[in-house]
Scaffold this motif. Sequence first.
Motif, PDB file in Angstrom:
ATOM      1  N   VAL A  20       2.952  -1.880  13.448  1.00  0.00           N
ATOM      2  CA  VAL A  20       1.557  -1.755  13.862  1.00  0.00           C
ATOM      3  C   VAL A  20       0.717  -2.663  12.962  1.00  0.00           C
TER       4      VAL A  20
ATOM      5  N   ASN B 216       8.062  -0.121  10.580  1.00  0.00           N
ATOM      6  CA  ASN B 216       9.069   0.933  10.619  1.00  0.00           C
ATOM      7  C   ASN B 216      10.443   0.427  10.194  1.00  0.00           C
TER       8      ASN B 216
ATOM      9  N   ILE C  36       1.957  -1.651   9.323  1.00  0.00           N
ATOM     10  CA  ILE C  36       2.804  -0.467   9.146  1.00  0.00           C
ATOM     11  C   ILE C  36       4.114  -0.836   9.815  1.00  0.00           C
TER      12      ILE C  36
ATOM     13  N   ASN D  90       8.830   4.327  18.574  1.00  0.00           N
ATOM     14  CA  ASN D  90       9.010   3.625  17.297  1.00  0.00           C
ATOM     15  C   ASN D  90       8.178   4.221  16.167  1.00  0.00           C
TER      16      ASN D  90
ATOM     17  N   LYS E  27       5.024  17.118   7.438  1.00  0.00           N
ATOM     18  CA  LYS E  27       5.798  15.937   7.007  1.00  0.00           C
ATOM     19  C   LYS E  27       4.904  14.917   6.297  1.00  0.00           C
TER      20      LYS E  27
ATOM     21  N   LYS F 186      12.364  -1.898  14.720  1.00  0.00           N
ATOM     22  CA  LYS F 186      11.742  -0.652  15.173  1.00  0.00           C
ATOM     23  C   LYS F 186      10.223  -0.800  15.270  1.00  0.00           C
ATOM     24  N   GLY F 187       9.803  -2.033  15.532  1.00  0.00           N
ATOM     25  CA  GLY F 187       8.380  -2.252  15.807  1.00  0.00           C
ATOM     26  C   GLY F 187       7.500  -2.206  14.557  1.00  0.00           C
TER      27      GLY F 187
ATOM     28  N   LYS G  62      -0.885   9.508  -0.978  1.00  0.00           N
ATOM     29  CA  LYS G  62       0.259  10.044  -0.237  1.00  0.00           C
ATOM     30  C   LYS G  62       0.169  11.561  -0.350  1.00  0.00           C
TER      31      LYS G  62
ATOM     32  N   LEU H 179       0.813  -1.215   0.000  1.00  0.00           N
ATOM     33  CA  LEU H 179       0.000   0.000   0.000  1.00  0.00           C
ATOM     34  C   LEU H 179       0.852   1.273   0.000  1.00  0.00           C
ATOM     35  N   VAL H 180       1.904   1.296   0.811  1.00  0.00           N
ATOM     36  CA  VAL H 180       2.711   2.508   0.984  1.00  0.00           C
ATOM     37  C   VAL H 180       4.185   2.118   0.970  1.00  0.00           C
ATOM     38  N   ALA H 181       4.938   2.725   0.046  1.00  0.00           N
ATOM     39  CA  ALA H 181       6.389   2.505   0.025  1.00  0.00           C
ATOM     40  C   ALA H 181       7.065   3.595   0.848  1.00  0.00           C
ATOM     41  N   ARG H 182       8.177   3.239   1.453  1.00  0.00           N
ATOM     42  CA  ARG H 182       8.967   4.205   2.228  1.00  0.00           C
ATOM     43  C   ARG H 182       9.357   5.373   1.349  1.00  0.00           C
ATOM     44  N   ASP H 183       9.363   6.568   1.960  1.00  0.00           N
ATOM     45  CA  ASP H 183       9.902   7.723   1.246  1.00  0.00           C
ATOM     46  C   ASP H 183      10.435   8.719   2.265  1.00  0.00           C
ATOM     47  N   LYS H 184      10.748   9.922   1.833  1.00  0.00           N
ATOM     48  CA  LYS H 184      11.410  10.861   2.736  1.00  0.00           C
ATOM     49  C   LYS H 184      10.513  11.277   3.905  1.00  0.00           C
ATOM     50  N   ASN H 185       9.200  11.188   3.733  1.00  0.00           N
ATOM     51  CA  ASN H 185       8.288  11.546   4.824  1.00  0.00           C
ATOM     52  C   ASN H 185       7.841  10.332   5.640  1.00  0.00           C
ATOM     53  N   ASN H 186       7.621   9.239   4.970  1.00  0.00           N
ATOM     54  CA  ASN H 186       7.041   8.045   5.596  1.00  0.00           C
ATOM     55  C   ASN H 186       8.139   7.010   5.813  1.00  0.00           C
TER      56      ASN H 186
ATOM     57  N   PHE I 138       8.414   4.192   6.888  1.00  0.00           N
ATOM     58  CA  PHE I 138       7.828   2.868   7.092  1.00  0.00           C
ATOM     59  C   PHE I 138       7.324   2.403   5.737  1.00  0.00           C
TER      60      PHE I 138
ATOM     61  N   ASN J  18       2.413  11.998   9.830  1.00  0.00           N
ATOM     62  CA  ASN J  18       3.763  12.075  10.386  1.00  0.00           C
ATOM     63  C   ASN J  18       3.973  13.343  11.201  1.00  0.00           C
TER      64      ASN J  18
END
Lengths: 162, 162
Positions: free
Chosen positions: A87, A138, A136, B61, B84, A84-85, B114, A55-62, A64, B138
């Motif tokens: 959810v 991290n 989600i 986390n 963010k 880093k845990g 996003k 659903l969501v790829a890591r980026d500069k804001n997210n 996770f 965020n």
Amino acid sequence: MKTFFIAAIASLALLTSSCMENKSENKETELQAIFPKGEKLSNEWFTGNAFLQPLVARDKNNDFSAGNVTFEPGARTVWHTHPKGQVLIVIDGNGIYQEKGKPAQSLKVGDVVKVPENTEHWHGATATSKMAHINITNYKGDEQVQWLQPVSEEEYNNGNKK
Amino acid sequence: MKTFFIAAIASLALLTSSCMENKSENKETELQAIFPKGEKLSNEWFTGNAFLQPLVARDKNNDFSAGNVTFEPGARTVWHTHPKGQVLIVIDGNGIYQEKGKPAQSLKVGDVVKVPENTEHWHGATATSKMAHINITNYKGDEQVQWLQPVSEEEYNNGNKK
């Protein structure tokens, strides 16, 4: 008179038949998933049939990534940890979550689990019901997960006793 | 013969009535939300009736908070920004998302948006359908959002034209 009765029976029979057809269509709508099932996950890390829809790829804001995982009945992760845990947000079905050394917890729709960092755990569907959850996860540096050994049949059966 | 016809009509009538009653019960099950609706959100920041069910609080986390927002038909956020960024995951209904200077986008179940950092935008239900989305928002330092002015009726109507 006889014509009237025959017409009335025919009309009611049509109405009933149409109602029952719509009812089975509605049942299909109820079961329609929010997300596509996605790709089957490797049996190296998932026992049974589990699927991931990213659903969501890591980026500069997210910092996770997030996805929806669907577990068919009997399917579960292997034991694993997250540096880093993570959810989990349960959106369908019934499942199980267990941390090492603690009793297994039942999961139902609407449940949210905060998985602590560096904690051995597993999650999956029950033996008789599928389960789907958004996760989600991290990052710590570039790492998200360390996979360990499979959940044994005995551990899984114990988890299903709840 | 007449008795037979009367009995047949009565039985079919009962069957139809029972089928239609079950059908309306099924409809209620279809519409059962994943999360509780939660608390009504302030009209200072939300036009119409919108509700928040918190899901995830920020911690060491998870450098975000997450919740489920349900917008009744016609309800929407005011224009706002996130320092963010934010992720929206639509889990129910039909809605609208718009960034300043760009055309409005329709939102449907399963959509993921996003939201970039520092970008004026709004989101909400359509005029005729409710909408619910999970949001993952965020933190930058201790800030998540800057609220701006309401979405005007004209802007909202234009958004509904899609």
